[in-house]
Scaffold this motif. Structure first.
Motif, PDB file in Angstrom:
ATOM      1  N   PRO A   1       0.734 -22.139  -8.426  1.00  0.00           N
ATOM      2  CA  PRO A   1       0.786 -21.254  -7.279  1.00  0.00           C
ATOM      3  C   PRO A   1       1.578 -21.568  -6.024  1.00  0.00           C
ATOM      4  CG  PRO A   1      -1.337 -22.685  -8.100  1.00  0.00           C
ATOM      5  CD  PRO A   1      -0.075 -22.887  -8.969  1.00  0.00           C
ATOM      6  N   GLY A   2       2.453 -22.839  -6.028  1.00  0.00           N
ATOM      7  CA  GLY A   2       3.441 -23.032  -5.131  1.00  0.00           C
ATOM      8  C   GLY A   2       4.548 -21.788  -5.187  1.00  0.00           C
ATOM      9  N   MET A   3       4.709 -21.284  -6.379  1.00  0.00           N
ATOM     10  CA  MET A   3       6.050 -20.642  -6.586  1.00  0.00           C
ATOM     11  C   MET A   3       5.788 -19.165  -5.902  1.00  0.00           C
ATOM     12  SD  MET A   3       8.099 -22.434  -8.262  1.00  0.00           S
ATOM     13  CE  MET A   3       9.158 -21.620  -9.080  1.00  0.00           C
ATOM     14  N   LYS A   4       4.501 -19.072  -5.347  1.00  0.00           N
ATOM     15  CA  LYS A   4       4.411 -17.636  -4.735  1.00  0.00           C
ATOM     16  C   LYS A   4       4.734 -17.700  -3.094  1.00  0.00           C
ATOM     17  CE  LYS A   4      -0.417 -17.716  -3.195  1.00  0.00           C
ATOM     18  NZ  LYS A   4      -1.112 -18.802  -4.265  1.00  0.00           N
ATOM     19  N   TYR A   5       4.876 -18.811  -2.613  1.00  0.00           N
ATOM     20  CA  TYR A   5       5.151 -19.095  -1.132  1.00  0.00           C
ATOM     21  C   TYR A   5       6.655 -18.924  -0.803  1.00  0.00           C
ATOM     22  CZ  TYR A   5       0.248 -20.357  -0.820  1.00  0.00           C
ATOM     23  OH  TYR A   5      -0.973 -20.151  -1.031  1.00  0.00           O
ATOM     24  N   THR A   6       6.650 -18.497   0.447  1.00  0.00           N
ATOM     25  CA  THR A   6       8.421 -18.587   0.838  1.00  0.00           C
ATOM     26  C   THR A   6       8.685 -19.911   0.741  1.00  0.00           C
ATOM     27  OG1 THR A   6       7.628 -17.269   2.667  1.00  0.00           O
ATOM     28  CG2 THR A   6       9.909 -17.419   2.627  1.00  0.00           C
ATOM     29  N   HIS A   7       9.969 -20.277   0.510  1.00  0.00           N
ATOM     30  CA  HIS A   7      10.452 -21.635   0.123  1.00  0.00           C
ATOM     31  C   HIS A   7      11.744 -21.974   0.612  1.00  0.00           C
ATOM     32  CE1 HIS A   7       6.821 -22.970  -2.382  1.00  0.00           C
ATOM     33  NE2 HIS A   7       7.681 -24.075  -2.539  1.00  0.00           N
ATOM     34  N   TYR A   8      12.152 -23.068   0.815  1.00  0.00           N
ATOM     35  CA  TYR A   8      13.457 -23.402   1.027  1.00  0.00           C
ATOM     36  C   TYR A   8      14.060 -22.802   2.081  1.00  0.00           C
ATOM     37  CZ  TYR A   8      11.695 -24.517  -3.698  1.00  0.00           C
ATOM     38  OH  TYR A   8      11.059 -25.035  -4.555  1.00  0.00           O
ATOM     39  N   SER A   9      13.445 -22.115   2.889  1.00  0.00           N
ATOM     40  CA  SER A   9      14.308 -21.194   3.884  1.00  0.00           C
ATOM     41  C   SER A   9      14.743 -21.932   4.943  1.00  0.00           C
ATOM     42  CB  SER A   9      13.358 -20.037   4.110  1.00  0.00           C
ATOM     43  OG  SER A   9      12.436 -19.709   3.359  1.00  0.00           O
ATOM     44  N   PRO A  10      16.221 -21.604   5.074  1.00  0.00           N
ATOM     45  CA  PRO A  10      16.827 -22.198   6.438  1.00  0.00           C
ATOM     46  C   PRO A  10      16.403 -21.075   7.522  1.00  0.00           C
ATOM     47  CG  PRO A  10      18.595 -21.332   4.925  1.00  0.00           C
ATOM     48  CD  PRO A  10      17.261 -21.238   4.335  1.00  0.00           C
ATOM     49  N   GLN A  11      16.681 -21.466   8.859  1.00  0.00           N
ATOM     50  CA  GLN A  11      16.597 -20.419   9.664  1.00  0.00           C
ATOM     51  C   GLN A  11      17.344 -19.216   9.678  1.00  0.00           C
ATOM     52  OE1 GLN A  11      14.531 -22.586  12.936  1.00  0.00           O
ATOM     53  NE2 GLN A  11      13.922 -21.760  11.156  1.00  0.00           N
ATOM     54  N   ALA A  12      18.570 -19.617   9.186  1.00  0.00           N
ATOM     55  CA  ALA A  12      19.809 -18.358   8.964  1.00  0.00           C
ATOM     56  C   ALA A  12      19.191 -17.596   8.034  1.00  0.00           C
ATOM     57  CB  ALA A  12      21.012 -18.923   8.478  1.00  0.00           C
ATOM     58  N   LYS A  13      19.703 -16.191   8.008  1.00  0.00           N
ATOM     59  CA  LYS A  13      19.219 -15.220   6.770  1.00  0.00           C
ATOM     60  C   LYS A  13      20.443 -15.598   5.935  1.00  0.00           C
ATOM     61  CE  LYS A  13      20.090 -10.341   5.927  1.00  0.00           C
ATOM     62  NZ  LYS A  13      21.149  -9.329   6.315  1.00  0.00           N
ATOM     63  N   VAL A  14      20.149 -15.620   4.583  1.00  0.00           N
ATOM     64  CA  VAL A  14      20.873 -15.983   3.485  1.00  0.00           C
ATOM     65  C   VAL A  14      21.093 -14.631   2.516  1.00  0.00           C
ATOM     66  CG1 VAL A  14      21.200 -17.483   1.212  1.00  0.00           C
ATOM     67  CG2 VAL A  14      19.892 -18.355   3.334  1.00  0.00           C
ATOM     68  N   THR A  15      22.335 -14.519   2.129  1.00  0.00           N
ATOM     69  CA  THR A  15      22.537 -13.482   1.431  1.00  0.00           C
ATOM     70  C   THR A  15      23.448 -14.048   0.039  1.00  0.00           C
ATOM     71  OG1 THR A  15      22.854 -11.762   2.976  1.00  0.00           O
ATOM     72  CG2 THR A  15      23.801 -11.237   0.944  1.00  0.00           C
ATOM     73  N   ILE A  16      22.824 -13.883  -1.074  1.00  0.00           N
ATOM     74  CA  ILE A  16      23.625 -14.218  -2.471  1.00  0.00           C
ATOM     75  C   ILE A  16      24.455 -13.187  -2.996  1.00  0.00           C
ATOM     76  CG2 ILE A  16      23.514 -15.045  -4.655  1.00  0.00           C
ATOM     77  CD1 ILE A  16      20.483 -15.944  -3.981  1.00  0.00           C
ATOM     78  N   VAL A  17      25.833 -13.555  -3.127  1.00  0.00           N
ATOM     79  CA  VAL A  17      26.654 -12.484  -3.846  1.00  0.00           C
ATOM     80  C   VAL A  17      26.988 -13.141  -5.032  1.00  0.00           C
ATOM     81  CG1 VAL A  17      28.780 -11.102  -3.615  1.00  0.00           C
ATOM     82  CG2 VAL A  17      27.619 -11.949  -1.553  1.00  0.00           C
ATOM     83  N   ASN A  18      26.707 -12.235  -6.152  1.00  0.00           N
ATOM     84  CA  ASN A  18      26.594 -12.827  -7.471  1.00  0.00           C
ATOM     85  C   ASN A  18      27.483 -11.850  -8.432  1.00  0.00           C
ATOM     86  OD1 ASN A  18      25.563 -14.453  -9.260  1.00  0.00           O
ATOM     87  ND2 ASN A  18      23.501 -13.575  -9.282  1.00  0.00           N
ATOM     88  N   GLY A  19      28.320 -12.557  -9.157  1.00  0.00           N
ATOM     89  CA  GLY A  19      29.256 -11.592 -10.347  1.00  0.00           C
ATOM     90  C   GLY A  19      30.434 -12.637 -10.515  1.00  0.00           C
ATOM     91  N   GLU A  20      31.491 -11.723 -10.862  1.00  0.00           N
ATOM     92  CA  GLU A  20      32.786 -12.523 -11.234  1.00  0.00           C
ATOM     93  C   GLU A  20      33.292 -13.288 -10.023  1.00  0.00           C
ATOM     94  OE1 GLU A  20      36.422 -13.160 -12.371  1.00  0.00           O
ATOM     95  OE2 GLU A  20      36.665 -10.974 -11.953  1.00  0.00           O
ATOM     96  N   LEU A  21      33.563 -14.512 -10.210  1.00  0.00           N
ATOM     97  CA  LEU A  21      34.198 -15.160  -8.889  1.00  0.00           C
ATOM     98  C   LEU A  21      35.011 -14.808  -8.005  1.00  0.00           C
ATOM     99  CD1 LEU A  21      32.775 -17.802  -7.750  1.00  0.00           C
ATOM    100  CD2 LEU A  21      34.577 -18.922  -9.009  1.00  0.00           C
ATOM    101  N   ASP A  22      36.183 -14.164  -8.530  1.00  0.00           N
ATOM    102  CA  ASP A  22      37.068 -13.431  -7.741  1.00  0.00           C
ATOM    103  C   ASP A  22      36.625 -12.544  -6.857  1.00  0.00           C
ATOM    104  OD1 ASP A  22      39.141 -15.324  -8.468  1.00  0.00           O
ATOM    105  OD2 ASP A  22      40.019 -13.923 -10.078  1.00  0.00           O
ATOM    106  N   ILE A  23      35.792 -11.582  -7.491  1.00  0.00           N
ATOM    107  CA  ILE A  23      35.378 -10.533  -6.885  1.00  0.00           C
ATOM    108  C   ILE A  23      34.445 -10.873  -5.847  1.00  0.00           C
ATOM    109  CG2 ILE A  23      34.126  -8.248  -7.130  1.00  0.00           C
ATOM    110  CD1 ILE A  23      35.385  -8.278  -9.988  1.00  0.00           C
TER     111      ILE A  23
END
Ligand code: TXA
Ligand code: MG
Length: 345
Positions: free
Chosen positions: A222-244
């Protein structure tokens, strides 16, 4: 008696009289109470601001306590316990009536963990009862990996914090449901899916590990449905080949900084390998760990997410990681921290 022993005696007295004690484990700090006493357990939910349908993990200091709590231990469960206990693995079993609904969130199962951290073991042993403990953070915040994190989140709301230094693994335990014939991975952690499959063969994986829980796909933990681990800041993940990824983060971070006519504080979650590729005059660059040693990234993740808040960062750009081995757990937590705000390049 040594001073450490005195501290643990005091902590055990608090538990015996129905109070709350935060204690170190090898994964993250836990907020402990007597798992068999509904009144004590309710205090955990109040202190954390945690929804009461989210069950707690019950911690034991020896296998001898298991039979008292659970109905049945399958052969598969025994093999996992042999291999990984004590350690950062939680197993979900059918519960016995002695486990109160307050602890199990009203489910007919109970999650059990036997931590390997020596302070945790001694503390539980001295309490003489199993200890219900969620991570010792305010609900929704990153889990604490230092006593100072617990202090910051919960100090005035709990009776004592046992300081055991930094948590070794830094991510919460792997959770496996072994209450049925099929074994399910409910939460990835430092005991990886690959390590588990080496012992018991192929397991099922709860799809909510990868994506946000939708209303018609309720996560089994059940815990996996809640918002978690959130800092105050808006976080954006950029995923892909490392140089790009690096190139993209530089572009996004610069434009975010000057957007809307006000200068914003931008953070970048980088790694040993990439830290010099960003402008540290413009951005707060935090190194989460070494890409060649994934366990360092796991150990640093929550600490760094908290550090961005400490520095009042408005927006964070984070490099992504591959979702195998410990990377599955790292990305699971990072995706939640970003509210699934991910850019694939
Ligand atoms: O490493 C850890 O597991 C840490 C340390 C303190 O041991 N504890 C921890 O607890 O992470 P918490 O409460 O933050 O996370 C417990 C997770 C929740 O997602 C909860 O829904 C799930 O375990 N859980 C507990 N009992 C369950 C059950 N009977 N069936 C399925 N999921 C359960
Ligand atoms: Mg937690």
């Amino acid at each position: 008696m040594s001073s450490n022993n005195l501290i643990l005696e005091k902590a055990a007295d608090i538990i015996k009289s129905g109070g709350l004690v935060a204690f170190p484990t090898e994964t993250v700090y836990g907020l402990g109470a007597n798992a068999l006493d509904p009144t004590s357990v309710k205090k955990i939910y109040e202190a954390k601001g945690r929804p009461s349908d989210n069950p707690l993990i019950v911690h034991i200091s020896s296998l001898k306590y298991l039979d008292e709590l659970v109905l049945d231990v399958s052969d598969v469960a025994k093999r996992l316990m042999n291999e990984f206990w004590p350690g950062p693995l939680t197993l979900v079993f059918k519960k016995k009536p002695i486990v109160p609904d307050e602890t199990s969130g009203g489910l007919d199962t109970v999650a059990i963990r036997f931590p390997e951290n020596k302070v945790a073991q001694l503390f539980i042993e001295k309490c003489g009862v199993p200890i219900a403990a969620p991570s010792a953070n305010r609900s929704g915040k990153p889990s604490p990996t230092r006593a100072s994190h617990v202090h910051f989140d919960l100090d005035s709301k709990i009776d004592m914090i046992i300081d055991g230094g930094s948590s070794e693994y830094g991510l919460e335990s792997t959770i496996l449901d072994v209450s049925n014939d099929k074994v399910y991975l409910l939460r990835p952690g430092s005991i990886t899916k690959e390590m588990v499959e080496e012992i018991i063969g192929t397991i099922e994986i709860d799809k909510n590990i990868f994506n946000n829980a939708s209303p018609n796909s309720v996560p089994k933990a059940p815990g996996m449905k809640y918002t978690h681990y959130s800092p105050q800041a808006k976080v954006t993940i950029v995923n892909g080949e490392l140089d790009i990824v690096i190139e993209k983060i530089n572009i996004l971070a610069k434009s975010a900084m000057f957007k809307d006519g006000i200068i914003k504080k931008i953070g970048i979650l980088a790694t040993e390998q990439t830290k010099d590729k960003y402008d540290n005059n413009m951005f707060l660059i935090l190194v989460v760990g070494d890409r060649l040693k994934e366990e360092t990234i796991a150990a640093g993740l929550f600490k760094m997410l908290r550090k961005f808040d400490y520095h009042n960062v408005d927006e964070v750009y984070a490099e992504g990681f591959s979702e195998s081995y410990v990377g599955l757990a790292i990305m699971n937590r990072l995706k939640k921290a970003s509210s699934y705000n991910i850019i694939n390049v």
